[in-house]
Design a protein around this motif. Structure first.
Motif, short mmCIF file in Angstrom:
data_model
loop_
_atom_site.label_atom_id
_atom_site.label_comp_id
_atom_site.label_asym_id
_atom_site.label_seq_id
_atom_site.Cartn_x
_atom_site.Cartn_y
_atom_site.Cartn_z
N THR A 7 25.94 45.86 -12.61
CA THR A 7 25.82 45.35 -13.98
C THR A 7 26.44 43.97 -14.04
OG1 THR A 7 26.10 47.60 -14.83
CG2 THR A 7 26.37 45.80 -16.40
N LEU A 8 25.69 43.02 -14.61
CA LEU A 8 26.22 41.67 -14.76
C LEU A 8 27.10 41.63 -16.01
CD1 LEU A 8 26.12 38.78 -13.61
CD2 LEU A 8 24.22 38.35 -15.17
N VAL A 9 28.34 41.21 -15.84
CA VAL A 9 29.29 41.20 -16.95
C VAL A 9 29.07 40.02 -17.87
CG1 VAL A 9 31.76 41.15 -17.53
CG2 VAL A 9 30.98 42.42 -15.51
N ASN A 10 28.66 38.89 -17.31
CA ASN A 10 28.44 37.67 -18.11
C ASN A 10 26.97 37.24 -17.95
OD1 ASN A 10 28.94 37.16 -15.41
ND2 ASN A 10 30.26 35.41 -15.76
N PRO A 11 26.07 37.84 -18.74
CA PRO A 11 24.63 37.62 -18.55
C PRO A 11 24.20 36.18 -18.69
CG PRO A 11 25.02 39.36 -20.17
CD PRO A 11 26.36 38.80 -19.81
N GLY A 12 25.00 35.34 -19.32
CA GLY A 12 24.64 33.91 -19.43
C GLY A 12 24.60 33.22 -18.08
#
Ligand code: SF4
Ligand code: SF4
Length: 142
Positions: free
Chosen positions: A131-136
């Motif tokens: 899971t990407l924690v910082n999708p930006g």
């Protein structure tokens, strides 16, 4: 590398990491591990000799975050932990003994610090799920 920080009795990376030159898959304890350290330490592969988790590298991370205490290994990696992704540096926090380790204060604060103070994508990995924690900063899908 902080001079007074050592692995101590932690051997988590000898289980969590894939070591291709030893045909060792990720998640299986290396057969050279004695339970307290490396049984072939002077002759261990170069990839082992060069690798350190971020807890070893960053003094600001608390003692409680040592991977055998916290259940999470943080590492700087050259490719996101998703299939067919292109090379791109990222921070990966791997739960080595169950996803519940992500709820502990030391892991929560470490993820927050890497997102707040870093410029790299930060991933959580547990049981094969990433899971990407910082999708930006989703360089894996650009
Ligand atoms: S996970 Fe980190 S602290 Fe533990 S043995 Fe590996 S490098 Fe040392
Ligand atoms: S060779 Fe030694 S350092 Fe490398 S994974 Fe095996 S036990 Fe760990």
């Amino acid at each position: 590398m902080p001079p007074d920080r050592s692995c101590g009795s932690c051997t988590q990376c000898c289980q969590a990491l894939e070591i291709q030159i030893l045909d060792k898959p990720a998640g299986i304890l290396c057969h050279h591990n004695t339970g307290t350290g490396c049984g072939i330490y002077p002759e261990r592969p170069e990839v082992c000799a060069r690798w350190y988790c971020l807890w070893r590298r960053i003094e600001a991370l608390p003692a409680a975050l040592r991977p055998d205490r916290s259940g999470v290994i943080f590492s700087l990696e050259s490719r996101p932990p998703v299939a067919d992704s292109p090379d791109a540096a990222c921070i990966v926090g791997r739960a080595v003994d169950g996803i519940q380790a992500f709820d502990r204060w030391e892991a929560v604060e470490a993820f927050a610090m890497f997102v707040r103070e870093g410029s790299l994508p930060v991933w959580k990995v547990s049981d094969g799920d990433a899971t990407l924690v910082n999708p930006g900063l989703d360089t894996a899908r650009q």
